[in-house]
Scaffold this active site. Structure first.
Site, PDB file in Angstrom:
ATOM      1  CG  PHE A  40      -1.931  -1.112   1.194  1.00 13.00           C
ATOM      2  CD1 PHE A  40      -1.653  -2.359   1.752  1.00 13.00           C
ATOM      3  CD2 PHE A  40      -3.153  -0.933   0.548  1.00 13.00           C
ATOM      4  CE1 PHE A  40      -2.581  -3.402   1.687  1.00 13.00           C
ATOM      5  CE2 PHE A  40      -4.088  -1.962   0.489  1.00 13.00           C
ATOM      6  CZ  PHE A  40      -3.792  -3.197   1.044  1.00 13.00           C
ATOM      7  CG  ASP A 111      -2.289 -12.330   0.339  1.00 14.56           C
ATOM      8  OD1 ASP A 111      -1.364 -11.493   0.294  1.00 14.56           O
ATOM      9  OD2 ASP A 111      -2.344 -13.243   1.198  1.00 14.56           O
ATOM     10  CG  HIS A 128      -6.918  -5.493   8.074  1.00 17.74           C
ATOM     11  ND1 HIS A 128      -5.758  -4.843   7.744  1.00 17.74           N
ATOM     12  CD2 HIS A 128      -7.235  -5.074   9.325  1.00 17.74           C
ATOM     13  CE1 HIS A 128      -5.404  -4.050   8.748  1.00 17.74           C
ATOM     14  NE2 HIS A 128      -6.284  -4.183   9.729  1.00 17.74           N
TER      15      HIS A 128
HETATM   16  N1  APR Z   1      10.285  -7.597   2.070  1.00 16.39           N
HETATM   17  C1  APR Z   1      10.228  -6.910   3.247  1.00 16.39           C
HETATM   18  N2  APR Z   1       9.465  -5.799   3.420  1.00 16.39           N
HETATM   19  C2  APR Z   1       8.746  -5.376   2.348  1.00 16.39           C
HETATM   20  C3  APR Z   1       8.763  -6.030   1.104  1.00 16.39           C
HETATM   21  C4  APR Z   1       9.573  -7.185   0.984  1.00 16.39           C
HETATM   22  N3  APR Z   1       9.653  -7.888  -0.162  1.00 16.39           N
HETATM   23  N4  APR Z   1       7.936  -5.343   0.259  1.00 16.39           N
HETATM   24  C5  APR Z   1       7.440  -4.300   0.956  1.00 16.39           C
HETATM   25  N5  APR Z   1       7.929  -4.315   2.202  1.00 16.39           N
HETATM   26  C6  APR Z   1       7.610  -3.411   3.313  1.00 16.39           C
HETATM   27  C7  APR Z   1       7.473  -1.954   2.919  1.00 16.39           C
HETATM   28  O1  APR Z   1       8.721  -1.290   3.066  1.00 16.39           O
HETATM   29  C8  APR Z   1       6.440  -1.444   3.920  1.00 16.39           C
HETATM   30  O2  APR Z   1       7.064  -0.898   5.076  1.00 16.39           O
HETATM   31  O3  APR Z   1       6.345  -3.807   3.769  1.00 16.39           O
HETATM   32  C9  APR Z   1       5.657  -2.688   4.322  1.00 16.39           C
HETATM   33  C10 APR Z   1       4.243  -2.697   3.780  1.00 16.39           C
HETATM   34  O4  APR Z   1       3.564  -1.623   4.408  1.00 16.39           O
HETATM   35  P1  APR Z   1       2.124  -1.196   3.886  1.00 16.39           P
HETATM   36  O5  APR Z   1       2.139  -1.057   2.427  1.00 16.39           O
HETATM   37  O6  APR Z   1       1.685  -0.047   4.749  1.00 16.39           O
HETATM   38  O7  APR Z   1       1.208  -2.477   4.192  1.00 16.39           O
HETATM   39  P2  APR Z   1       0.610  -2.939   5.581  1.00 16.39           P
HETATM   40  O8  APR Z   1       1.536  -2.614   6.723  1.00 16.39           O
HETATM   41  O9  APR Z   1       0.190  -4.331   5.423  1.00 16.39           O
HETATM   42  O10 APR Z   1      -0.704  -2.008   5.689  1.00 16.39           O
HETATM   43  C11 APR Z   1      -1.596  -2.270   6.746  1.00 16.39           C
HETATM   44  O11 APR Z   1      -3.153  -0.719   5.725  1.00 16.39           O
HETATM   45  O12 APR Z   1      -4.220   0.103   3.859  1.00 16.39           O
HETATM   46  C12 APR Z   1      -4.362  -0.734   4.950  1.00 16.39           C
HETATM   47  O13 APR Z   1      -5.829  -2.552   5.143  1.00 16.39           O
HETATM   48  C13 APR Z   1      -4.622  -2.154   4.550  1.00 16.39           C
HETATM   49  O14 APR Z   1      -3.920  -4.190   5.692  1.00 16.39           O
HETATM   50  C14 APR Z   1      -3.472  -2.938   5.167  1.00 16.39           C
HETATM   51  C15 APR Z   1      -3.001  -2.014   6.269  1.00 16.39           C
END
Ligand code: APR
Length: 265
Positions: A40, A111, A128
């Site tokens: 995201f 997912d 979620h």
């Molecule tokens: N390996 C390690 N870290 C990763 C990788 C990877 N291959 N790809 C991305 N990341 C890290 C990014 O740097 C980021 O800090 O994963 C994190 C993903 O953060 P978000 O995109 O904010 O996702 P998430 O934390 O799951 O968001 C929580 O927000 O929008 C809502 O409901 C949605 O469940 C989601 C919630």
């Protein structure tokens, strides 16, 4: 993080895993990016492409235009989710289960990849919700997401319930939508009972999900964070490993297996 520091960190975490019996793994979208599902908040992530304000629960309920926008985004993501293949991080987490060390996975992801990788439903707490099902918000009738995708591809812009005409929504939790009570309560309970809490691929900025690492610390657990970038909880962690989840988790579990093998001799 340079390789030397990362390898030292991986050695430290593998020793902690060997000594742990009740590991809770907490995952975010970052555990699935290596499966082709965008996260995201990384550059190019979903909130770069879509405006999160368009997907507030209240807007979804109150306006058909918002529901149309929602279903357009969800439909565009459908095949990315359906075709996504599990990656090394998902496999490594299943290995922890096979070693008898995994208490559960608490995931923010919708997912179904932890279950696809081989974890049973009772080992996965979906904070979620899931994109696998669609519910009528009025009569609670359940539809498969595939069924609704078929309708969307036939030109339906906003699907409604066959039985009562109610609003249909995937069984995911949108911003502003109440959290699933049982799952949230159980996730807190399991976090507090963990002896090791491993965060993988989450920015830890969305509440109340991001309270779980704190509950784990309050319960006396060690906290490990595996992420590509900083999180607000890094200073609370025993170890932070900056890097790709798949590589780090594969390396970690490999080292744990070597230590356990050596100890058997
Ligand atoms: N390996 C390690 N870290 C990763 C990788 C990877 N291959 N790809 C991305 N990341 C890290 C990014 O740097 C980021 O800090 O994963 C994190 C993903 O953060 P978000 O995109 O904010 O996702 P998430 O934390 O799951 O968001 C929580 O927000 O929008 C809502 O409901 C949605 O469940 C989601 C919630």
């Amino acid at each position: 993080m340079d390789d030397k520091t990362l390898n030292k960190g991986i050695d430290k975490v593998s020793d902690i895993i060997v000594k742990s019996k009740r590991i809770v793994v907490f995952t975010g979208a970052g555990v699935s990016t290596e499966s082709g599902i965008p996260d995201f908040r990384s550059p190019g992530g979903l909130w770069d492409k879509y405006n999160p304000d368009d997907f507030l629960y209240q807007r979804f309920l109150s306006s058909e235009v918002s529901r149309e926008k929602y279903w357009k985004m969800n439909s565009e993501l459908y095949y990315i989710l359906v075709d996504a293949r599990i990656n090394k991080a998902h496999y490594a987490i299943v290995e922890l289960e096979r070693m008898g060390k995994l208490d559960c996975v608490i995931t923010q992801n919708i997912d179904n990849l932890h279950q696809k990788a081989g974890l049973s439903d009772d080992k996965v707490i979906e904070l979620h919700g899931t994109n696998m099902w669609v519910n009528c918000l009025n009569c609670k009738k359940r539809y498969s997401r595939e069924d609704i995708q078929f309708r969307l591809e036939k030109g339906i812009k906003v699907p409604y319930c066959d039985d009562c005409g109610g609003i249909l929504k995937p069984a995911t939790i949108s911003f502003g939508q109440p959290m699933p009570f049982e799952e949230t309560k159980e996730a807190e309970r399991r976090s507090r009972l963990a002896d090791l809490f491993i965060v993988i691929g989450s920015s830890l900025v969305v509440q109340p999900a991001a309270m779980m690492p704190l509950y784990a610390r309050e319960g006396g657990a060690k906290l490990v964070i595996i992420n590509m970038e900083n999180t607000p909880y890094d200073r609370n962690a025993d170890v932070v490993l900056y890097g790709k989840a798949g590589e780090i988790m594969e390396e970690l579990v490999g080292k744990v297996k070597d230590i356990l093998q050596f100890q058997k001799k």
